[in-house]
Motif scaffolding. Structure first.
Motif, mmCIF file in Angstrom:
data_model
loop_
_atom_site.group_PDB
_atom_site.id
_atom_site.type_symbol
_atom_site.label_atom_id
_atom_site.label_comp_id
_atom_site.label_asym_id
_atom_site.label_seq_id
_atom_site.Cartn_x
_atom_site.Cartn_y
_atom_site.Cartn_z
ATOM 1 N N LEU A 1 0.825 -1.207 0.000
ATOM 2 C CA LEU A 1 0.000 0.000 0.000
ATOM 3 C C LEU A 1 0.861 1.259 0.000
ATOM 4 C CD1 LEU A 1 -2.823 -1.084 2.473
ATOM 5 C CD2 LEU A 1 -2.982 -0.839 -0.005
ATOM 6 N N PHE A 2 2.019 1.197 0.681
ATOM 7 C CA PHE A 2 2.955 2.328 0.641
ATOM 8 C C PHE A 2 3.449 2.562 -0.787
ATOM 9 C CE2 PHE A 2 7.493 3.418 0.428
ATOM 10 C CZ PHE A 2 7.432 4.748 0.857
ATOM 11 N N LEU A 3 3.841 1.488 -1.465
ATOM 12 C CA LEU A 3 4.293 1.626 -2.855
ATOM 13 C C LEU A 3 3.179 2.172 -3.738
ATOM 14 C CD1 LEU A 3 6.381 -1.636 -3.496
ATOM 15 C CD2 LEU A 3 7.233 0.690 -3.163
ATOM 16 N N PHE A 4 1.964 1.709 -3.500
ATOM 17 C CA PHE A 4 0.806 2.182 -4.267
ATOM 18 C C PHE A 4 0.667 3.694 -4.096
ATOM 19 C CE2 PHE A 4 -3.203 0.482 -6.196
ATOM 20 C CZ PHE A 4 -3.810 1.692 -6.441
ATOM 21 N N GLY A 5 0.718 4.159 -2.851
ATOM 22 C CA GLY A 5 0.600 5.591 -2.589
ATOM 23 C C GLY A 5 1.741 6.383 -3.188
ATOM 24 N N LEU A 6 2.957 5.808 -3.139
ATOM 25 C CA LEU A 6 4.109 6.486 -3.723
ATOM 26 C C LEU A 6 3.948 6.628 -5.234
ATOM 27 C CD1 LEU A 6 6.948 7.668 -3.244
ATOM 28 C CD2 LEU A 6 7.868 5.353 -3.592
ATOM 29 N N GLY A 7 3.439 5.575 -5.871
ATOM 30 C CA GLY A 7 3.191 5.646 -7.312
ATOM 31 C C GLY A 7 2.154 6.699 -7.653
ATOM 32 N N GLU A 8 1.100 6.782 -6.843
ATOM 33 C CA GLU A 8 0.080 7.818 -7.050
ATOM 34 C C GLU A 8 0.701 9.205 -6.900
ATOM 35 O OE1 GLU A 8 -3.010 7.680 -7.955
ATOM 36 O OE2 GLU A 8 -3.894 5.761 -7.373
ATOM 37 N N SER A 9 1.592 9.368 -5.936
ATOM 38 C CA SER A 9 2.250 10.658 -5.733
ATOM 39 C C SER A 9 3.107 11.036 -6.933
ATOM 40 C CB SER A 9 3.128 10.612 -4.472
ATOM 41 O OG SER A 9 2.348 10.410 -3.321
ATOM 42 N N LEU A 10 3.786 10.050 -7.507
ATOM 43 C CA LEU A 10 4.602 10.315 -8.696
ATOM 44 C C LEU A 10 3.740 10.802 -9.854
ATOM 45 C CD1 LEU A 10 6.980 7.225 -8.445
ATOM 46 C CD2 LEU A 10 7.712 9.625 -8.426
ATOM 47 N N LEU A 11 2.541 10.259 -9.969
ATOM 48 C CA LEU A 11 1.618 10.719 -11.014
ATOM 49 C C LEU A 11 1.174 12.153 -10.743
ATOM 50 C CD1 LEU A 11 -0.686 7.577 -11.418
ATOM 51 C CD2 LEU A 11 1.152 8.301 -12.928
ATOM 52 N N ILE A 12 0.861 12.429 -9.488
ATOM 53 C CA ILE A 12 0.386 13.765 -9.125
ATOM 54 C C ILE A 12 1.454 14.815 -9.404
ATOM 55 C CG2 ILE A 12 -0.295 15.230 -7.175
ATOM 56 C CD1 ILE A 12 -1.605 12.695 -5.962
ATOM 57 N N THR A 13 2.687 14.528 -8.986
ATOM 58 C CA THR A 13 3.764 15.530 -9.128
ATOM 59 C C THR A 13 4.329 15.602 -10.542
ATOM 60 O OG1 THR A 13 5.443 13.920 -8.381
ATOM 61 C CG2 THR A 13 4.397 15.308 -6.702
ATOM 62 N N SER A 14 3.973 14.642 -11.396
ATOM 63 C CA SER A 14 4.484 14.671 -12.773
ATOM 64 C C SER A 14 3.920 15.849 -13.556
ATOM 65 C CB SER A 14 4.138 13.368 -13.501
ATOM 66 O OG SER A 14 2.742 13.304 -13.793
ATOM 67 N N GLY A 15 2.675 16.227 -13.263
ATOM 68 C CA GLY A 15 2.041 17.332 -13.982
ATOM 69 C C GLY A 15 1.615 16.990 -15.391
ATOM 70 N N ALA A 16 1.479 15.693 -15.691
ATOM 71 C CA ALA A 16 1.161 15.279 -17.068
ATOM 72 C C ALA A 16 -0.281 14.818 -17.228
ATOM 73 C CB ALA A 16 2.111 14.162 -17.501
ATOM 74 N N GLY A 17 -1.125 15.075 -16.242
ATOM 75 C CA GLY A 17 -2.516 14.644 -16.330
ATOM 76 C C GLY A 17 -2.884 13.767 -15.160
ATOM 77 N N VAL A 18 -4.115 13.851 -14.717
ATOM 78 C CA VAL A 18 -4.555 13.092 -13.538
ATOM 79 C C VAL A 18 -5.018 11.702 -13.933
ATOM 80 C CG1 VAL A 18 -5.231 15.226 -12.379
ATOM 81 C CG2 VAL A 18 -6.932 13.949 -13.686
ATOM 82 N N GLY A 19 -5.224 10.845 -12.933
ATOM 83 C CA GLY A 19 -5.678 9.489 -13.176
ATOM 84 C C GLY A 19 -7.144 9.423 -13.572
ATOM 85 N N PRO A 20 -7.583 8.287 -14.136
ATOM 86 C CA PRO A 20 -8.963 8.149 -14.616
ATOM 87 C C PRO A 20 -10.032 8.456 -13.576
ATOM 88 C CG PRO A 20 -7.622 6.380 -15.478
ATOM 89 C CD PRO A 20 -6.760 7.123 -14.506
ATOM 90 N N GLU B 1 0.080 12.318 1.162
ATOM 91 C CA GLU B 1 0.119 13.554 1.936
ATOM 92 C C GLU B 1 1.552 14.005 2.212
ATOM 93 O OE1 GLU B 1 -1.339 16.825 4.084
ATOM 94 O OE2 GLU B 1 -2.443 15.390 2.837
ATOM 95 N N PHE B 2 2.430 13.061 2.544
ATOM 96 C CA PHE B 2 3.785 13.426 2.938
ATOM 97 C C PHE B 2 4.799 13.349 1.790
ATOM 98 C CE2 PHE B 2 1.856 12.222 7.010
ATOM 99 C CZ PHE B 2 2.167 13.353 7.767
ATOM 100 N N SER B 3 4.593 12.432 0.844
ATOM 101 C CA SER B 3 5.616 12.228 -0.184
ATOM 102 C C SER B 3 5.621 13.302 -1.265
ATOM 103 C CB SER B 3 5.444 10.849 -0.842
ATOM 104 O OG SER B 3 4.198 10.749 -1.508
ATOM 105 N N VAL B 4 4.499 13.962 -1.499
ATOM 106 C CA VAL B 4 4.452 14.959 -2.574
ATOM 107 C C VAL B 4 5.392 16.133 -2.314
ATOM 108 C CG1 VAL B 4 2.131 14.417 -3.387
ATOM 109 C CG2 VAL B 4 2.421 16.054 -1.516
ATOM 110 N N TYR B 5 5.803 16.315 -1.060
ATOM 111 C CA TYR B 5 6.710 17.410 -0.735
ATOM 112 C C TYR B 5 8.167 17.082 -1.070
ATOM 113 C CZ TYR B 5 2.734 19.250 1.857
ATOM 114 O OH TYR B 5 1.494 19.731 2.199
ATOM 115 N N TYR B 6 8.457 15.798 -1.295
ATOM 116 C CA TYR B 6 9.840 15.372 -1.496
ATOM 117 C C TYR B 6 10.107 14.828 -2.894
ATOM 118 C CZ TYR B 6 9.697 15.674 3.578
ATOM 119 O OH TYR B 6 9.541 16.133 4.862
#
Length: 231
Positions: A40-59, A113-118
């Protein structure tokens, strides 16, 4: 080549030595619980990478944006309504929840919540795309760990598993069909706000996620299953 073939043909979540015997297990083995949390941590980290990429949100964010556009609900409330609706879809599919279903929301949300800052916020478009692809792969690997733990899936993964069971289609094709359908419905809800649709919500990252998350999840499940001792 064998791994590629197995990824696109796998139909069930494998049971391994550390998998829980039942998803509704309130006292899992320590290793099972550790792999659940790690996944679940990896899942959240992957979601954060998508959010911070700036290339479009998930479905599902596209769908939440679309519902918000039609109803004036907030994005957060729209997301909550979608999750509840998906959970109700579990009933005819006879999908069982577990502690993983509850922890899914908390651990993924806290990780984001915490990973998007790093994490990096790339400005160059090729780097944005690479970050999306990496994020999709991380989500797939995380899905492999947490789903094989068999302690209960999140709403969307539970829908995927339930539909796979009644259709007997490969996991990747079920997940891809769901994600594309969600993007289409969300986009239709945003047609009266075309600037928002094309400028802020749907991007190349959205398309990559919709088309790539199915194979990525299937690959994650296959890899984790092969690296673990089978029951």
């Amino acid at each position: 080549m064998k791994l590629f073939s197995e990824t696109f043909t796998i139909k069930t979540i494998p049971k391994v030595a550390w998998s829980s015997e039942d998803s509704f297990n309130l006292k899992p083995k320590p290793l099972t619980f550790i792999f659940l949390v790690f996944g679940l941590f990896l899942f959240g980290l992957g979601e954060s990478l998508l959010i911070t990429s700036g290339a479009g949100v998930g479905p599902y964010t596209v769908l939440a944006q679309g519902i918000s556009n039609l109803t004036d609900w907030s994005i957060g409330f729209s997301t909550f309504v979608i999750s509840i609706f998906v959970l109700f879809m579990w009933i005819p599919l006879k999908q069982k929840p577990g502690i993983g279903t509850i922890l899914n929301a908390f651990i993924i949300a806290l990780t984001i919540e915490f990973s998007v800052y790093y994490l990096p916020y790339p400005e160059a478009y090729p780097m944005q795309v690479l970050q999306v692809i990496f994020g999709i792969l991380v989500i797939g690997l995380g899905s492999g760990f947490y789903l094989i733990s068999n302690l209960g899936a999140g709403p969307r993964d539970g829908l995927m598993i339930g539909l796979q069971r009644i259709t007997n289609m490969p996991i990747y094709s079920i997940r891809t069909t769901i994600e594309i359908s969600v993007v289409v419905v969300g986009s239709l809800c945003l047609l009266n706000n075309i600037d928002k649709l094309l400028g802020e919500v749907v991007g190349l990252g959205t398309a990559l996620f919709a088309l790539g998350i199915g194979p990525s999840v299937a690959l994650g499940i296959t890899l984790v299953g092969k690296l673990s001792k089978q029951n």
